[in-house]
Write an enzyme that holds these catalytic residues in place. Structure first.
Site, PDB file in Angstrom:
ATOM      1  N   GLN A 194      -7.778  -3.914   2.128  1.00  0.00           N
ATOM      2  CA  GLN A 194      -7.861  -2.894   1.091  1.00  0.00           C
ATOM      3  C   GLN A 194      -8.773  -3.418  -0.011  1.00  0.00           C
ATOM      4  OE1 GLN A 194      -6.284   0.053   1.380  1.00  0.00           O
ATOM      5  NE2 GLN A 194      -6.659   0.986  -0.614  1.00  0.00           N
ATOM      6  N   HIS A 243       3.440   0.198  -2.685  1.00  0.00           N
ATOM      7  CA  HIS A 243       3.748  -1.231  -2.756  1.00  0.00           C
ATOM      8  C   HIS A 243       5.249  -1.518  -2.805  1.00  0.00           C
ATOM      9  CE1 HIS A 243      -0.421  -2.078  -2.889  1.00  0.00           C
ATOM     10  NE2 HIS A 243      -0.619  -1.830  -4.170  1.00  0.00           N
ATOM     11  N   ASN A 261       0.831  -1.202   0.000  1.00  0.00           N
ATOM     12  CA  ASN A 261       0.000   0.000   0.000  1.00  0.00           C
ATOM     13  C   ASN A 261       0.868   1.254   0.000  1.00  0.00           C
ATOM     14  OD1 ASN A 261      -2.401   1.747   0.373  1.00  0.00           O
ATOM     15  ND2 ASN A 261      -3.401  -0.181   0.913  1.00  0.00           N
ATOM     16  N   ARG A 262       0.318   2.372   0.454  1.00  0.00           N
ATOM     17  CA  ARG A 262       0.969   3.669   0.268  1.00  0.00           C
ATOM     18  C   ARG A 262       1.713   4.126   1.519  1.00  0.00           C
ATOM     19  NH1 ARG A 262      -3.631   3.717  -2.951  1.00  0.00           N
ATOM     20  NH2 ARG A 262      -3.172   4.398  -5.092  1.00  0.00           N
ATOM     21  N   HIS A 319      -1.807  -9.277  -4.443  1.00  0.00           N
ATOM     22  CA  HIS A 319      -2.578  -8.269  -5.174  1.00  0.00           C
ATOM     23  C   HIS A 319      -3.371  -8.886  -6.326  1.00  0.00           C
ATOM     24  CE1 HIS A 319      -3.653  -4.338  -6.714  1.00  0.00           C
ATOM     25  NE2 HIS A 319      -2.921  -3.744  -5.772  1.00  0.00           N
ATOM     26  N   ALA A 320      -3.988 -10.037  -6.070  1.00  0.00           N
ATOM     27  CA  ALA A 320      -4.826 -10.648  -7.102  1.00  0.00           C
ATOM     28  C   ALA A 320      -6.082  -9.812  -7.335  1.00  0.00           C
ATOM     29  CB  ALA A 320      -5.223 -12.061  -6.688  1.00  0.00           C
ATOM     30  N   TYR A 321      -6.486  -9.741  -8.597  1.00  0.00           N
ATOM     31  CA  TYR A 321      -7.776  -9.153  -8.971  1.00  0.00           C
ATOM     32  C   TYR A 321      -8.721 -10.294  -9.300  1.00  0.00           C
ATOM     33  CZ  TYR A 321      -5.507  -4.581  -9.526  1.00  0.00           C
ATOM     34  OH  TYR A 321      -4.827  -3.412  -9.315  1.00  0.00           O
ATOM     35  N   GLU A 349      -7.198  -7.041  -0.599  1.00  0.00           N
ATOM     36  CA  GLU A 349      -5.827  -7.160  -0.096  1.00  0.00           C
ATOM     37  C   GLU A 349      -5.814  -7.171   1.428  1.00  0.00           C
ATOM     38  OE1 GLU A 349      -3.417  -4.084  -2.287  1.00  0.00           O
ATOM     39  OE2 GLU A 349      -5.393  -3.790  -3.218  1.00  0.00           O
ATOM     40  N   ASP A 391     -11.021   2.461  -3.242  1.00  0.00           N
ATOM     41  CA  ASP A 391      -9.600   2.147  -3.091  1.00  0.00           C
ATOM     42  C   ASP A 391      -9.242   2.493  -1.655  1.00  0.00           C
ATOM     43  OD1 ASP A 391      -6.991   1.455  -3.469  1.00  0.00           O
ATOM     44  OD2 ASP A 391      -6.490   3.096  -4.826  1.00  0.00           O
TER      45      ASP A 391
END
Length: 333
Positions: A272, A96, A70-71, A166-168, A300, A238
Site C-alpha cells: 500500500q 486498520h 487496511n480497509r 504504518h511508518a511515514y 505498507e 492511497d
C-alpha cells in the site's frame, strides 16, 4: 541513546549508523535515526513530539496495525459460513482493525537486547468483532544500516489476520516538508483499483499509463500530477500495488536528493502506497514542526485490502495450528 529500564518507556535499539526508538503503545516506531557516510544523522520517520499521543490517538504514525490492516468494506465478513460484524471507524468501513485496533494497544516488551526488541499482544476472541484469541509478536532487529520487522501470529479459532507497520518516511528528515521530490520505484505491473470509498473494486488492473506505474524511478510530485479519478478518490496515491514475484524480494526503493536511499524488502503480495494527503498541520512532530500534506509516504507491506470479500485476492485467513509469519526489511544506503 540508552535503553530504558522500564518497558513503559520508549525502547531504543541501535547498530552502527542506525538507531530506532520504539513506543509500547502500538509497538510504534517514533524515531529512526540514520547516519550517512558523511556523518550526518537524519530522523527519517514521522513521529509525535508528545509520547503520550500514542496512547489511543496516535493516528497510526509508525504503529503496527491490525488485526486486519487496511480497509474492510461493510465492517464485516463471512468465514466458514458464519458472518462476523466488526467495528467501523471510517463510515461503514473498518480501517486498520476498527475503532480500537492494535495501534491503540499497549504492547508488552517480552524480550530485548541492545539491537532488538520483541513486543507481544493478546487479542481476545471477539476483539472488535473478530473471532478467535490471537497472540501476536513483533520483533524489531537492527544491524548496520538495516531494520527488520518480523511478525508472528497464532489463533485458536479460524479468523483473518493482516499486519503491517504504518511508518511515514521522509528521507530528508521528519518535518522537512512534502515528499514531492522523492523518487519511488515499485516493481509492480498491476494494482487494485478502488471506488470512491477507497475499497477495491475486485479488479486487478495493469499499471500501464496510470499514476501507479512506478516500475521506473518516478518523482512523486510528477506521479501525483498525472491526475485522474483514482487519484481524486485518495487525494493522491492511497492504493495497493501488486508486487511482481513471490517470496522475500525488493518491493520498493525510495530516493531523495542528498539523502540516504531506502530499499524495502518483503514476502507479502501487496504494497500500500499512501502519500499522506490527510496531514493538515495539526500533528506536531518530534522536532517541533507540524506535518502538512504529503509530509511523509507510507509503504505498507501487506495482504490485499478487503481480501475477505474478493475470492481472487490472496487469502488472509488464519486457522488453528497455522502460524502467520511475515518479515519486512528496511535497508538504508
Amino acid at each position: 541513546m540508552t535503553i530504558p529500564t522500564s518497558p513503559a518507556e520508549p525502547v531504543v535499539v541501535t547498530a552502527p549508523g542506525i538507531a530506532v526508538e520504539l513506543v509500547p503503545f502500538g509497538a510504534a516506531v517514533r524515531r529512526l535515526l540514520v547516519t550517512d557516510a558523511g556523518g550526518r544523522t537524519v530522523d527519517v520517520v514521522l513521529g509525535h513530539r508528545d509520547v503520550s499521543a500514542y496512547d489511543g490517538r496516535g493516528g497510526y504514525l509508525g504503529a503496527v496495525v491490525g488485526r486486519l490492516a487496511n480497509r474492510l468494506g461493510g465492517a464485516g465478513f463471512d468465514l466458514d459460513g458464519r458472518h462476523h460484524d466488526v467495528t467501523a471507524n471510517e463510515g461503514t468501513t473498518s480501517l486498520h482493525g476498527g475503532l480500537e485496533g492494535f495501534d491503540q494497544r499497549r504492547w508488552d516488551v517480552v524480550s530485548r537486547t541492545g539491537s532488538s526488541v520483541t513486543f507481544a499482544l493478546d487479542s481476545p476472541d471477539g476483539d472488535q468483532g473478530y473471532p478467535g484469541h490471537v497472540h501476536v509478536e513483533v520483533t524489531y532487529a537492527v544491524e548496520a544500516g538495516r531494520v527488520s520487522i518480523a511478525y508472528v501470529a497464532t489463533t485458536d479459532k479460524p479468523t483473518v489476520v493482516n499486519l503491517t507497520n504504518h511508518a511515514y518516511v521522509n528521507l530528508t528528515g521528519e518535518g522537512s516538508g512534502p515528499v514531492d521530490e522523492h523518487r519511488l520505484t515499485v516493481p509492480a505491473s498491476r494494482y487494485t483499483p478502488v471506488g470512491a470509498d477507497l475499497l477495491p473494486t475486485g479488479e486487478i488492473a495493469d499499471v500501464s499509463e496510470t499514476p501507479f506505474d512506478l516500475r521506473e524511478a518516478t518523482r512523486l510530485g510528477d506521479a501525483l500530477d498525472r491526475g485522474g479519478e483514482q487519484l481524486r478518490y485518495g487525494g493522491g496515491i492511497d492504493h495497493n500495488l501488486v508486487v511482481d514475484g513471490a517470496g522475500m524480494r525488493e518491493v520498493a526503493r525510495l530516493e531523495a536528493p542528498s539523502a540516504p536511499t531506502l530499499v524495502v524488502e518483503s514476502d507479502q503480495p501487496g504494497l500500500q502506497v499512501y502519500t499522506g494527503a490527510h496531514f493538515d498541520d495539526t500533528v506536531v512532530g518530534v522536532g517541533g514542526r507540524t506535518y502538512g500534506p504529503r509530509a511523509g509516504i507510507a509503504l505498507e507491506t501487506q495482504g490485499f485490502p478487503d481480501a475477505p470479500h474478493h475470492d481472487g485476492f490472496p487469502s488472509v485467513v488464519l486457522r488453528p495450528g497455522e502460524t502467520y509469519r511475515t518479515t519486512t526489511v528496511w535497508t538504508f544506503s
